[in-house]
Motif scaffolding. Sequence first.
Motif, PDB file in Angstrom:
ATOM      1  N   VAL A  97     -32.077  -2.366   1.326  1.00 11.10           N
ATOM      2  CA  VAL A  97     -32.529  -3.398   2.274  1.00 11.10           C
ATOM      3  C   VAL A  97     -33.467  -3.973   1.125  1.00 11.10           C
ATOM      4  O   VAL A  97     -34.234  -3.419   0.622  1.00 11.10           O
ATOM      5  CB  VAL A  97     -33.214  -3.126   3.638  1.00 11.10           C
ATOM      6  CG1 VAL A  97     -34.110  -4.305   4.109  1.00 11.10           C
ATOM      7  CG2 VAL A  97     -32.134  -2.157   4.499  1.00 11.10           C
ATOM      8  N   GLN A 114     -37.875  -8.408   2.286  1.00  9.18           N
ATOM      9  CA  GLN A 114     -37.857  -8.186   3.872  1.00  9.18           C
ATOM     10  C   GLN A 114     -38.970  -7.187   4.322  1.00  9.18           C
ATOM     11  O   GLN A 114     -39.695  -7.675   5.033  1.00  9.18           O
ATOM     12  CB  GLN A 114     -36.611  -7.574   4.290  1.00  9.18           C
ATOM     13  CG  GLN A 114     -35.182  -8.417   4.133  1.00  9.18           C
ATOM     14  CD  GLN A 114     -35.059  -9.298   5.062  1.00  9.18           C
ATOM     15  OE1 GLN A 114     -35.581  -9.612   6.040  1.00  9.18           O
ATOM     16  NE2 GLN A 114     -34.383 -10.682   4.536  1.00  9.18           N
ATOM     17  N   THR A 138     -42.272  -8.888   3.512  1.00 12.21           N
ATOM     18  CA  THR A 138     -42.709 -10.059   4.643  1.00 12.21           C
ATOM     19  C   THR A 138     -43.109  -9.460   6.025  1.00 12.21           C
ATOM     20  O   THR A 138     -44.155  -9.805   6.489  1.00 12.21           O
ATOM     21  CB  THR A 138     -41.063 -10.690   5.130  1.00 12.21           C
ATOM     22  OG1 THR A 138     -40.735 -11.108   3.706  1.00 12.21           O
ATOM     23  CG2 THR A 138     -41.696 -12.115   5.823  1.00 12.21           C
ATOM     24  N   THR A 175     -42.620  -1.631  10.884  1.00 10.30           N
ATOM     25  CA  THR A 175     -41.754  -1.980   9.746  1.00 10.30           C
ATOM     26  C   THR A 175     -40.540  -1.386   9.567  1.00 10.30           C
ATOM     27  O   THR A 175     -39.351  -1.805   9.637  1.00 10.30           O
ATOM     28  CB  THR A 175     -42.480  -1.846   8.417  1.00 10.30           C
ATOM     29  OG1 THR A 175     -43.819  -2.422   8.263  1.00 10.30           O
ATOM     30  CG2 THR A 175     -41.687  -2.786   7.396  1.00 10.30           C
ATOM     31  N   VAL A 193     -37.604  -3.803  11.325  1.00  4.72           N
ATOM     32  CA  VAL A 193     -37.036  -4.350  10.067  1.00  4.72           C
ATOM     33  C   VAL A 193     -36.164  -3.894   9.295  1.00  4.72           C
ATOM     34  O   VAL A 193     -35.022  -3.987   9.207  1.00  4.72           O
ATOM     35  CB  VAL A 193     -38.105  -4.997   9.223  1.00  4.72           C
ATOM     36  CG1 VAL A 193     -37.401  -5.654   8.026  1.00  4.72           C
ATOM     37  CG2 VAL A 193     -39.311  -5.657   9.922  1.00  4.72           C
ATOM     38  N   GLN A 207     -31.604  -3.819   9.834  1.00  6.17           N
ATOM     39  CA  GLN A 207     -31.068  -4.510   8.614  1.00  6.17           C
ATOM     40  C   GLN A 207     -30.178  -3.384   7.961  1.00  6.17           C
ATOM     41  O   GLN A 207     -29.158  -3.680   7.227  1.00  6.17           O
ATOM     42  CB  GLN A 207     -32.117  -5.050   7.647  1.00  6.17           C
ATOM     43  CG  GLN A 207     -32.835  -6.390   8.352  1.00  6.17           C
ATOM     44  CD  GLN A 207     -33.175  -7.009   7.370  1.00  6.17           C
ATOM     45  OE1 GLN A 207     -32.548  -7.172   6.286  1.00  6.17           O
ATOM     46  NE2 GLN A 207     -34.202  -7.631   7.471  1.00  6.17           N
ATOM     47  N   GLN A 264     -26.569 -11.891   8.304  1.00  2.00           N
ATOM     48  CA  GLN A 264     -27.362 -11.113   7.344  1.00  2.00           C
ATOM     49  C   GLN A 264     -27.558 -12.019   5.864  1.00  2.00           C
ATOM     50  O   GLN A 264     -26.642 -12.621   5.604  1.00  2.00           O
ATOM     51  CB  GLN A 264     -26.755  -9.834   7.202  1.00  2.00           C
ATOM     52  CG  GLN A 264     -26.795  -8.791   8.466  1.00  2.00           C
ATOM     53  CD  GLN A 264     -27.946  -8.170   8.585  1.00  2.00           C
ATOM     54  OE1 GLN A 264     -28.924  -8.239   7.403  1.00  2.00           O
ATOM     55  NE2 GLN A 264     -28.277  -7.543   9.674  1.00  2.00           N
TER      56      GLN A 264
END
Lengths: 268, 295, 244
Positions: free
Chosen positions: B167, B171, B174, B185, B189, B193, B281
């Motif tokens: 990943v 990302q 962020t 996280t 996230v 993903q 994505q």
Amino acid sequence: MSCLQTIQDYGLRSIGIGERLLPRSDFTLCEQVTLIGSGMIWNVYFGVVALISGFFLATALAVAKASPRKGLRKPAEWFIFIFRGSPLFIQFFFGYFLFLSLKSQYPMFDAFTSAWLGALIVLYLNTAAYSAEIFYGALLSIPKGDTEAADAYGMTGWPRFKRVIWPTMLRLAWPAYTNEAIFLFHATALVFFSGFPAWQQKGDALYYASYFADKTFNPFVPYPILAGYFILLTLCVVGVFGAVNARLNRHLPQEARRKMRLRPNLIR
Amino acid sequence: MFSFCTDPDTLDQARWLACYLTTGVHLSFYMSFLKVLGLLAVTAPVALGFGFAGAMVARSHIAPLSWIGKAYIAIVRGVPDIAFFLFFVIALDQAFEYLRHKALCPDWDEPIRQGRDFVVCQAAKLPLGNAPQWVHETYGFSLAVITFSIVFGAFAANVIFGAMRAVPRAQLETAEAYGMTRRQTFWRVLVPQMWVFALPGLSNLWMVLIKATPLLFLLGVEDIVYWARELGGTKTPRFTDYPHGDWRMWYFLGLLVFYLAFTRVSEIALDRIMGRLTLGQATAGGEAQRKGAVA
Amino acid sequence: MKKTILTTTALALSAGMVFAAAHEKTIRMGTEGAYPPYNFINDAGEVDGFERELGDELCLRAELTCEWVKNDWDSIIPNLVSSNYDTIMAGMSITDERDEVIDFTQDYFPPTASAYVAASDAVDVTSGVIAAQTATIQAGYVAESGATLVEFATPEETVAAVRNGEADAVFADKDYLAPLVEDSAGELMFVGEEVALGGGIGMGLRESDTDLKEKFDAAITSMKEDGTLNAMLKKWFGEETATY
């Protein structure tokens, strides 16, 4: 009998050198370790030969599958689908059956019903199909820039394939190909277990492990020994493939190389 | 099965075959297909769970935990599944019974290991000695599911471990910039993903799992390959009403068709899932979908 | 969470006690189901054969409730010693090696003859290629005899190997081979000498299970005395078979 003596007697038993009779009573740990280790010769033989010969067929199949010509693409697709879609058990069964019926027609097929050749051919076709799928996936993900650069240099045909496409394909496919190699070595344990008969008690590591499990009625010693050998073998495979990977990526800067390894390219 | 099946010797070919294919053994054979499908349906999510847990442990920040996770992945992946199956189920069964024995029969004074015998008190037996046959079969089936899940969980852990690292770093950064905690996280996230990166590896694992089902017989579950071998073998008229020669080839041909069809169906289904996961994505596939939508 | 686990354990515990009190223990009989006429799977999908009939009768005489379980030959003894079933009736010859690990009742089948079967009578069984099932006493015997041993995973495949010419002869229990030879219409025939291997066939039990062993021993003795065992032997193995 000392352990050294045992190793002399049984170290090469799986290829027919040494004592003719297997130990039949008072099984020592040394005997189990030696004989199961001796059987690993076959696992390594099947794995290495099938992997190397399968590599070339796999490359050809991958190129054929990526070809725009239907006459090349369809046969390659079917070959890959059939070998990837069926269990090795069934492939061994049909392989043995086919070689038997060929043998009864033509004497030149005599050697095909013994494991060293017959099982090798089945494993060779099997690994070729799996590797071809990996290579095919890699072919599709070759960066467009690479091929455009080759075109810009005026490269066509064989030099373009050999110097640009093929190395990049290998580089992209390598992590997944390492996994395939591990699976292939594991699959060699099936040869004598279900597929082909063992002659004169010459078998692979699993054959001897089950021999001891059967004689001592205790599965908790021979099978873990077998597992230990295979873990060692897997480590060797990972080591060798890692070295090749480093060589394939030697032109990349250090940072990019590290990233290469992290690619989640675990396709089998 | 059919009313005309009383005397197979007098039947014509088509009827003979109809009777032959509906004998009790054949019904067991057909049941074993369901058994295999059922096992796959149960094993896949359980193995995925094992894989997810394994990957989480392996990337733990506590060193010993991470070693355990990595050792699990490395050892189980290093051993051929067949070698693992040959001793692991008995070990697992003994471990369960040992634990139950300790819990249920504290005043048992005989040793559990008597020579080579493994003896626990009656109440600790799994399943209980007087349980009906279906309980024994279900128990054997669950042991098979657990063993399969442990083996394939290790492979899944390896795939998921790789996917979590794939990943894009940006990302996660962020997420941190938004003030999310490590836990947030991870769950909000990273995990959503990660699947798109894990799916190619996981779908291959699924294909490998399908093809590992012939090993079920080693685990005491009568699977389709066992029955095909049993039914296809030469039958002499003394022990059956339907004698025949060596028909293993035809049975195996049937299995081949089954496995190929199952593989094909799985491929199509997995392609669809991949399409859905790729949606939106930041990968090449997602990019291609966006372009397709615009055009 | 912890609480639910505790309750389930308690439930399982009390349920176990109730069951154990209400019923006699069921004796689980392990067999292979692939070795006619000793044991095989019949058209209805049930265990059938000489040992099924004998075992049911023995259980009746010993006043036990029994049920049949199939298990792969390779792991049939490890599963017995780890208590997954209580007896083995699978055409298992009594040998010294096996006797070290498990116990046997007295034999219910007289010491068996093993025999060679070939596709022609010109085969030399001491120097030719002989097929046998992996890990049987027959395989061990062939390895020692000097002939070239070729091992197959199932008995079925050993006979198939003779039919298709892979092996010159197959070496197995005579009673397993006899029906195959009879029904082969002259294609297969017995060759060479018969060999007596093992000490008869007995029922295998855990060494710690002495009570059960005594019960079955007594039942076998009573069947031997009143002639029912002999009648059963003749029914399954023909008139000429050895009896007690």
